[in-house]
Motif scaffolding. Structure first.
Motif, PDB file in Angstrom:
ATOM      1  N   SER A  36       0.841  -1.196   0.000  1.00  0.00           N
ATOM      2  CA  SER A  36       0.000   0.000   0.000  1.00  0.00           C
ATOM      3  C   SER A  36       0.876   1.245   0.000  1.00  0.00           C
ATOM      4  O   SER A  36       0.657   2.197  -0.753  1.00  0.00           O
ATOM      5  CB  SER A  36      -0.906   0.002   1.236  1.00  0.00           C
ATOM      6  N   VAL A  38       4.212   1.616  -0.746  1.00  0.00           N
ATOM      7  CA  VAL A  38       5.080   1.794  -1.918  1.00  0.00           C
ATOM      8  C   VAL A  38       4.204   1.911  -3.155  1.00  0.00           C
ATOM      9  O   VAL A  38       3.490   0.983  -3.519  1.00  0.00           O
ATOM     10  CB  VAL A  38       6.020   0.585  -2.076  1.00  0.00           C
ATOM     11  N   GLY A  39       4.227   3.068  -3.764  1.00  0.00           N
ATOM     12  CA  GLY A  39       3.380   3.252  -4.939  1.00  0.00           C
ATOM     13  C   GLY A  39       3.967   4.283  -5.887  1.00  0.00           C
ATOM     14  O   GLY A  39       5.182   4.512  -5.904  1.00  0.00           O
ATOM     15  N   LEU A  40       3.095   4.893  -6.659  1.00  0.00           N
ATOM     16  CA  LEU A  40       3.546   5.944  -7.559  1.00  0.00           C
ATOM     17  C   LEU A  40       4.240   7.042  -6.770  1.00  0.00           C
ATOM     18  O   LEU A  40       5.133   7.720  -7.270  1.00  0.00           O
ATOM     19  CB  LEU A  40       2.350   6.530  -8.308  1.00  0.00           C
ATOM     20  N   GLY A  41       3.813   7.202  -5.513  1.00  0.00           N
ATOM     21  CA  GLY A  41       4.429   8.202  -4.633  1.00  0.00           C
ATOM     22  C   GLY A  41       5.927   7.989  -4.510  1.00  0.00           C
ATOM     23  O   GLY A  41       6.701   8.951  -4.461  1.00  0.00           O
ATOM     24  N   ASN A  42       6.367   6.745  -4.466  1.00  0.00           N
ATOM     25  CA  ASN A  42       7.792   6.456  -4.300  1.00  0.00           C
ATOM     26  C   ASN A  42       8.574   6.545  -5.593  1.00  0.00           C
ATOM     27  O   ASN A  42       9.676   7.081  -5.632  1.00  0.00           O
ATOM     28  CB  ASN A  42       7.985   5.036  -3.750  1.00  0.00           C
ATOM     29  N   ILE A 113      -9.464   9.125  -4.517  1.00  0.00           N
ATOM     30  CA  ILE A 113      -8.124   8.856  -5.063  1.00  0.00           C
ATOM     31  C   ILE A 113      -8.248   7.810  -6.177  1.00  0.00           C
ATOM     32  O   ILE A 113      -7.570   7.880  -7.209  1.00  0.00           O
ATOM     33  CB  ILE A 113      -7.132   8.386  -3.973  1.00  0.00           C
ATOM     34  N   TYR A 117      -5.957   8.121  -9.598  1.00  0.00           N
ATOM     35  CA  TYR A 117      -4.669   7.406  -9.481  1.00  0.00           C
ATOM     36  C   TYR A 117      -4.573   6.238 -10.477  1.00  0.00           C
ATOM     37  O   TYR A 117      -3.525   6.035 -11.101  1.00  0.00           O
ATOM     38  CB  TYR A 117      -4.554   6.949  -8.029  1.00  0.00           C
ATOM     39  N   LEU A 237       1.446  11.004   2.075  1.00  0.00           N
ATOM     40  CA  LEU A 237       0.951  10.321   0.884  1.00  0.00           C
ATOM     41  C   LEU A 237       1.671   8.997   0.689  1.00  0.00           C
ATOM     42  O   LEU A 237       1.064   7.962   0.441  1.00  0.00           O
ATOM     43  CB  LEU A 237       1.152  11.208  -0.347  1.00  0.00           C
ATOM     44  N   SER A 238       2.991   9.043   0.834  1.00  0.00           N
ATOM     45  CA  SER A 238       3.780   7.863   0.523  1.00  0.00           C
ATOM     46  C   SER A 238       3.532   6.744   1.529  1.00  0.00           C
ATOM     47  O   SER A 238       3.563   5.569   1.168  1.00  0.00           O
ATOM     48  CB  SER A 238       5.264   8.226   0.488  1.00  0.00           C
ATOM     49  N   LEU A 239       3.266   7.098   2.781  1.00  0.00           N
ATOM     50  CA  LEU A 239       3.040   6.062   3.787  1.00  0.00           C
ATOM     51  C   LEU A 239       1.564   5.659   3.865  1.00  0.00           C
ATOM     52  O   LEU A 239       1.157   4.921   4.756  1.00  0.00           O
ATOM     53  CB  LEU A 239       3.537   6.533   5.155  1.00  0.00           C
ATOM     54  N   MET A 243      -6.072   8.422   5.616  1.00  0.00           N
ATOM     55  CA  MET A 243      -7.345   8.119   4.956  1.00  0.00           C
ATOM     56  C   MET A 243      -7.872   6.706   5.243  1.00  0.00           C
ATOM     57  O   MET A 243      -8.696   6.196   4.508  1.00  0.00           O
ATOM     58  CB  MET A 243      -7.250   8.363   3.442  1.00  0.00           C
ATOM     59  N   ALA A 245      -6.450   3.701   5.248  1.00  0.00           N
ATOM     60  CA  ALA A 245      -5.910   2.465   4.665  1.00  0.00           C
ATOM     61  C   ALA A 245      -5.210   1.635   5.737  1.00  0.00           C
ATOM     62  O   ALA A 245      -5.420   0.425   5.845  1.00  0.00           O
ATOM     63  CB  ALA A 245      -4.937   2.785   3.528  1.00  0.00           C
ATOM     64  N   SER A 332      -0.899  -0.463  -4.346  1.00  0.00           N
ATOM     65  CA  SER A 332      -1.458   0.697  -3.632  1.00  0.00           C
ATOM     66  C   SER A 332      -2.950   0.847  -3.913  1.00  0.00           C
ATOM     67  O   SER A 332      -3.750   1.066  -3.003  1.00  0.00           O
ATOM     68  CB  SER A 332      -0.746   1.985  -4.048  1.00  0.00           C
ATOM     69  N   SER A 335      -5.177  -1.395  -1.979  1.00  0.00           N
ATOM     70  CA  SER A 335      -5.493  -1.004  -0.597  1.00  0.00           C
ATOM     71  C   SER A 335      -6.584   0.060  -0.568  1.00  0.00           C
ATOM     72  O   SER A 335      -7.397   0.102   0.353  1.00  0.00           O
ATOM     73  CB  SER A 335      -4.241  -0.523   0.142  1.00  0.00           C
ATOM     74  N   LEU A 336      -6.610   0.908  -1.569  1.00  0.00           N
ATOM     75  CA  LEU A 336      -7.657   1.933  -1.622  1.00  0.00           C
ATOM     76  C   LEU A 336      -9.016   1.292  -1.901  1.00  0.00           C
ATOM     77  O   LEU A 336     -10.027   1.637  -1.287  1.00  0.00           O
ATOM     78  CB  LEU A 336      -7.325   2.956  -2.713  1.00  0.00           C
TER      79      LEU A 336
HETATM   80  N1  PHE Z   1       1.171   5.333  -0.657  1.00  0.00           N
HETATM   81  C1  PHE Z   1       0.765   5.345  -2.021  1.00  0.00           C
HETATM   82  C2  PHE Z   1       1.924   5.822  -2.877  1.00  0.00           C
HETATM   83  O1  PHE Z   1       2.995   6.089  -2.405  1.00  0.00           O
HETATM   84  C3  PHE Z   1      -0.445   6.171  -2.257  1.00  0.00           C
HETATM   85  C4  PHE Z   1      -1.581   5.823  -1.364  1.00  0.00           C
HETATM   86  C5  PHE Z   1      -2.109   6.780  -0.521  1.00  0.00           C
HETATM   87  C6  PHE Z   1      -2.073   4.536  -1.312  1.00  0.00           C
HETATM   88  C7  PHE Z   1      -3.117   6.463   0.350  1.00  0.00           C
HETATM   89  C8  PHE Z   1      -3.072   4.202  -0.438  1.00  0.00           C
HETATM   90  C9  PHE Z   1      -3.589   5.146   0.417  1.00  0.00           C
HETATM   91  O2  PHE Z   1       1.779   5.943  -4.056  1.00  0.00           O
END
Ligand code: PHE
Length: 485
Positions: A36, A38-42, A113, A117, A237-239, A243, A245, A332, A335-336
């Motif tokens: 969850s 590690v995603g586009l955020g990383n 999101i 996303y 956002l990254s963690l 929201m 999750a 990710s 998880s949403l």
């Molecule tokens: N953490 C995800 C990312 O780094 C984005 C995300 C935010 C996923 C909130 C789930 C909940 O891309």
């Protein structure tokens, strides 16, 4: 047949409260939670933010926020979820009906999101195919090609559909049988892909300049107010915080799990992957003479250009890179989708299968409008002055996530009793947590103020004030009406 029946049972048709999903193993949970996070955020956002904001100076500030704020808020969310054995709405409601709205805000944030996303998730999927079919053969056309692709009508929609289908396949199978199983395969795969790409980047001639950029801090570039705010927003956002999750994932945890070490591990892994993405990109970037501050186009434009310069092997690395991006995005979005699904299962006794399919269809419609708002041939559907894509991005990132972060810490610090938190975290005294008081002080006094200050500054900086007002109207509406739900 038997398997089907069992699946349905897990899916909720015969579900009782006691039969909620649960993680099968500690490793499985850690992979799912890290998935969850590690995603586009990383891989997409972190490198371009670091590139624009002083390289390692930004990275140091970011790490500071992960340690002071991220780990603590993650532990808070795990604790709230496991305590209630219920997803976001039920977790708040079980303590105070006045707080149900905070749970709804989380579910709504996750839903919204999921309205944009997956569009970027679809791009990453498309770029796996494009890499294989000649994307790199015309390096000069890569930039324009990207612009033309995302502003197109049907092609991005097709990939959104495929991306959402992948989400449905995973989430329909439930917590242990779907999400956990997928994460246990996909996360190690992602790690491996990144290591291979890093290996190539670091052995290029001239890669050292990229490492210098990552290791030698340029504090002048980073010591600006908005850079500090950006770093903190990125940590949230990254963690996947703010929201629900991690509340939802925490609710599937067994009581004998040591949550503090899990929070440290997940936050640490998330940070490690962000750094690995930096090391995967910057050395190669510098080796081929590109600038690090390309902004959001970094991953879809500059990175393919870098691979194009590597010759035939570049095609392979480009495929691997976009596969990594796709995998990161998928775990990710799963998880949403689960946050919204769990709400309907927990609060309305709904069937998992039907819920997942129904809400995915609605999410896909939102995604279609978002994608078209970037320039498709449909009417642009202006939304509060901006297109749907930007509207949802600003609303969730700048307004809802930050508000959710403030709410969750106030809730833990001031609404739940201290003893209850302690009992939950230490499993009624059977497990040690030496830093309990440090954590509690942070959550009660420091984090809400810090996050509120950042949120306020961030919101003031929003140019499209209509989005801000719409956000507050929604939160107020939830606060008024959710007590009745
Ligand atoms: N953490 C995800 C990312 O780094 C984005 C995300 C935010 C996923 C909130 C789930 C909940 O891309």
């Amino acid at each position: 047949m038997l398997c089907n029946i069992l699946n349905e049972e897990e899916g909720g048709i015969f579900m009782q409260k006691k039969e909620r999903g649960q993680w099968g193993s500690r490793f499985g949970f850690l992979m799912a939670a890290a998935g969850s996070a590690v995603g586009l955020g990383n891989i997409w956002r972190f490198p371009y933010l670091a590139g624009k904001n002083g390289g390692s100076a930004f990275i140091l500030i970011y790490i500071f926020f992960v340690i002071v704020l991220g780990i603590s808020v993650m532990l808070t969310e795990f604790t709230i979820g496991r305590r209630a054995e219920s997803a976001a709405v039920g977790a708040y409601k079980s303590v105070s009906k006045n707080w149900t709205f905070a749970g709804f805000l989380g579910v709504l944030t996750a839903f919204l999101i999921m309205g944009y996303y997956p569009v970027v998730g679809g791009w990453s999927l498309a770029y796996i195919f494009k890499s294989a079919t000649g994307l790199l053969s015309q390096p000069d056309a890569i930039g324009d090609g990207f612009g033309a692709f995302i502003t197109g009508t049907y092609e991005p929609l097709l990939f959104v559909l495929l991306f959402m289908a992948a989400n449905i396949i995973v989430v329909v199978k439930g917590v242990a049988g779907g999400i956990e199983k997928a994460a246990k395969i996909l996360m190690p795969l992602l790690f491996l892909l990144l290591i291979v790409i890093i290996g190539r980047g670091l052995t290029l001639e001239g890669a050292g300049a990229g490492m210098d950029f990552l290791l030698k801090p340029d504090f002048a570039a980073a010591m600006k107010g908005d850079v500090i705010l950006t770093a903190m927003g990125q940590a949230f956002l990254s963690l996947s915080l703010g929201m629900g999750a991690m509340i939802t994932y925490g609710s599937y945890l067994k009581k004998d799990e040591h949550m503090p070490s899990n929070a440290v591990f997940v936050s640490g892994l998330d940070t490690l992957v962000a750094l690995m993405a930096g090391v995967a990109i910057f050395p190669a970037l510098f080796a081929f003479g590109f600038e690090p501050d390309a902004g959001p186009g970094l991953v879809f434009v500059i990175v393919p250009m870098v691979f194009a310069k590597m010759g035939v092997i570049g095609t392979l690395f480009s495929i691997l890179f976009f596969t990594a991006l796709f995998v990161a995005a998928l775990t990710s979005t799963v998880s949403l989708l689960e946050v919204v699904t769990a709400y309907f299962i927990d609060e309305h006794g709904a069937s998992r299968q039907k819920t997942v399919i129904a809400i995915s269809v609605v999410m896909t419609i939102f995604c279609a409008v978002s994608s078209l708002s970037l320039g498709g041939t449909m009417p642009a559907l202006p939304f509060f002055g901006v297109g749907m894509f930007d509207f949802l991005d600003i609303l969730t990132d700048k307004v809802f996530l930050a508000s959710g972060g403030v709410l969750v810490t106030i809730f833990a610090g001031w609404v739940i009793k201290k003893d209850e938190l302690k009992n939950e975290i230490t499993n009624n005294g059977t497990m040690e947590f030496k830093l309990f008081n440090v954590w509690y002080t942070l959550v009660k006094y420091i984090i809400p103020v810090l996050v509120a200050a950042v949120a306020f500054a961030g919101m003031m900086a929003i140019e499209q004030k209509e989005v801000l007002y719409a956000g507050f109207a929604i939160i107020a509406g939830l606060a008024i009406f959710s007590k009745k739900l």
